[in-house]
Design a protein around this motif. Structure first.
Motif, short mmCIF file in Angstrom:
data_model
loop_
_atom_site.label_atom_id
_atom_site.label_comp_id
_atom_site.label_asym_id
_atom_site.label_seq_id
_atom_site.Cartn_x
_atom_site.Cartn_y
_atom_site.Cartn_z
N LEU A 34 0.86 -1.18 0.00
CA LEU A 34 0.00 0.00 0.00
C LEU A 34 0.90 1.23 0.00
N ARG A 35 0.42 2.32 -0.59
CA ARG A 35 1.25 3.52 -0.61
C ARG A 35 0.44 4.75 -0.96
N ARG A 36 1.04 5.90 -0.82
CA ARG A 36 0.62 7.15 -1.43
C ARG A 36 1.90 7.85 -1.86
N TYR A 37 1.74 9.00 -2.51
CA TYR A 37 2.94 9.68 -3.02
C TYR A 37 2.71 11.17 -3.15
N GLY A 38 3.74 11.94 -2.85
CA GLY A 38 3.68 13.37 -3.08
C GLY A 38 5.08 13.92 -3.25
N HIS A 39 5.21 15.08 -3.90
CA HIS A 39 6.55 15.66 -3.98
C HIS A 39 6.52 17.13 -3.60
N PHE A 40 7.63 17.54 -3.00
CA PHE A 40 7.76 18.87 -2.42
C PHE A 40 8.95 19.59 -3.03
N LEU A 41 8.84 20.91 -3.07
CA LEU A 41 10.01 21.74 -3.29
C LEU A 41 10.58 22.03 -1.91
N PHE A 42 11.90 21.87 -1.75
CA PHE A 42 12.53 22.22 -0.48
C PHE A 42 13.69 23.18 -0.71
N ARG A 43 13.69 24.27 0.07
CA ARG A 43 14.74 25.29 -0.05
C ARG A 43 15.54 25.30 1.24
N PRO A 44 16.82 24.84 1.19
CA PRO A 44 17.62 24.73 2.41
C PRO A 44 17.87 26.08 3.09
N ALA A 45 17.95 27.15 2.32
CA ALA A 45 18.33 28.45 2.89
C ALA A 45 17.40 28.84 4.04
N GLY A 97 14.57 26.61 4.92
CA GLY A 97 13.82 25.44 5.36
C GLY A 97 12.40 25.39 4.83
N TYR A 98 12.14 26.11 3.73
CA TYR A 98 10.79 26.18 3.17
C TYR A 98 10.47 24.89 2.40
N ALA A 99 9.30 24.30 2.69
CA ALA A 99 8.86 23.10 1.96
C ALA A 99 7.44 23.34 1.44
N GLU A 100 7.26 23.12 0.15
CA GLU A 100 5.94 23.34 -0.46
C GLU A 100 5.52 22.11 -1.26
N LEU A 101 4.31 21.63 -0.98
CA LEU A 101 3.79 20.51 -1.76
C LEU A 101 3.51 20.98 -3.18
N LEU A 102 4.02 20.24 -4.17
CA LEU A 102 3.83 20.62 -5.58
C LEU A 102 2.63 19.86 -6.16
N PRO A 103 2.07 20.37 -7.28
CA PRO A 103 0.90 19.70 -7.88
C PRO A 103 1.19 18.23 -8.14
N HIS A 104 0.17 17.40 -7.92
CA HIS A 104 0.35 15.96 -8.03
C HIS A 104 0.61 15.55 -9.48
N ARG A 105 1.54 14.64 -9.67
CA ARG A 105 1.83 14.14 -11.01
C ARG A 105 2.37 12.72 -10.93
N ALA A 106 2.62 12.15 -12.10
CA ALA A 106 3.09 10.76 -12.15
C ALA A 106 4.46 10.65 -11.49
N PHE A 107 4.73 9.46 -11.00
CA PHE A 107 6.02 9.15 -10.38
C PHE A 107 6.89 8.49 -11.44
N PRO A 114 -2.49 10.64 -4.19
CA PRO A 114 -1.76 11.69 -3.47
C PRO A 114 -1.76 11.48 -1.96
N LEU A 115 -0.85 12.16 -1.30
CA LEU A 115 -0.82 12.16 0.17
C LEU A 115 -2.09 12.83 0.68
N THR A 116 -2.55 12.41 1.85
CA THR A 116 -3.71 13.08 2.44
C THR A 116 -3.28 14.45 2.97
N GLU A 117 -4.26 15.34 3.10
CA GLU A 117 -3.97 16.69 3.59
C GLU A 117 -3.39 16.64 5.01
N LEU A 118 -3.94 15.75 5.83
CA LEU A 118 -3.47 15.65 7.21
C LEU A 118 -2.00 15.21 7.26
N PHE A 119 -1.65 14.31 6.35
CA PHE A 119 -0.26 13.84 6.29
C PHE A 119 0.66 14.98 5.86
N VAL A 120 0.24 15.71 4.83
CA VAL A 120 1.06 16.80 4.29
C VAL A 120 1.34 17.86 5.36
#
Ligand SMILES: [Fe+2]
Length: 248
Positions: A71-82, A84-94, A113-119
């Motif tokens: 079982l799984r879900r999937y999501g991808h984020f933009l992360f900026r180390p400077a 620590g900003y993390a933003e969920l990006l629009p859902h797309r194929a893996f 996609p990941l659930t909102e609560l998880f994100v």
């Protein structure tokens, strides 16, 4: 864990510092739960809440085609180390890049996609900040693409569960990490990390929830042995969170 890794781990008290040093030196590192909790400020309540997201995962039809119940879900984020900003990006194929996972090269796979609560879970946010920081030890890039995949592998009495049906593989990223979230009625599930010549760097069974395995995916391969049910009357269950970082 090899003797060199253990010595390194003890030599540096700051767990983040240890992770960055050992990862840079050897290519793989295991952070124990107490250190992880200290780094991300998580307590028992946080873990109880976090592990409940694994009850919301849905079947992976691609694994099912190979005879594995996953079982799984999937999501991808933009992360900026400077900052620590993390933003969920629009859902797309893996998709995994060429020269990585032999089963799925250049094959798009569609996952729920990941659930909102998880994100929005603070524990996930803390993990992204920690791992994004560790990733900068491997490569100094302004923005990372962080792929987040919660998995549950199941095995019943009459069969085994394959956490990595592809065997030893790369994910085609810079940093690959695997966090144990839960294990129930399970034997097996041993993680291996080897270098590109096949020499073993690390072999460990993630057994305590909160144990975090990290690897430099550019110079290692990883895989997990099959999971079997200890008590044949009920299924074995292994819950992990895989997070990878690649430059954007
Ligand atoms: Fe992988």
């Amino acid at each position: 864990m090899t003797r060199g890794l253990a010595a390194e781990t003890q030599a540096h008290r700051d767990p983040v510092e240890s992770a960055m040093r050992v990862l840079t030196d050897t290519g793989a590192f295991v952070m124990p739960p107490a250190d992880l909790n200290r780094c991300i400020g998580a307590d028992e309540n946080a873990w109880t809440r976090f592990s409940s997201h694994w009850e919301e995962l849905v079947p992976d039809r691609y694994a099912a085609e190979l005879g594995t119940r996953r079982l799984r879900r999937y999501g991808h984020f933009l992360f900026r180390p400077a900052d620590g900003y993390a933003e969920l990006l629009p859902h797309r194929a893996f998709a995994q890049p060429e020269d990585s996972n032999p089963l799925y090269i250049e094959t798009d796979r569609y996952f729920e996609p990941l659930t909102e609560l998880f994100v929005e879970d603070p524990l996930l946010r803390g993990l992204l900040r920690l791992l994004g920081h560790v990733a900068t030890a491997l490569d100094d890039v302004p923005e990372w693409n962080a792929k987040v995949t919660p998995f549950r592998v199941l095995a019943s009495a009459d069969g085994e569960g394959q956490p990595t049906p592809e065997g030893l593989h790369r994910d085609g990223v810079t940093l690959v990490t695997s966090l144990l979230v839960g294990r129930h009625n399970a034997s097996g599930g041993e993680s291996s990390v080897v270098d590109l010549d096949g020499h073993q760097l690390l072999k460990t069974t993630l057994s305590e929830p909160g144990t975090l395995l990290m690897g430099d995916d550019r110079r290692t391969l990883h895989g997990v042995s099959p999971v079997r049910a200890l008590d044949p009357a009920e299924p074995a269950q292994r819950d992990v969170l895989v997070i990878t970082f690649a430059p954007r």
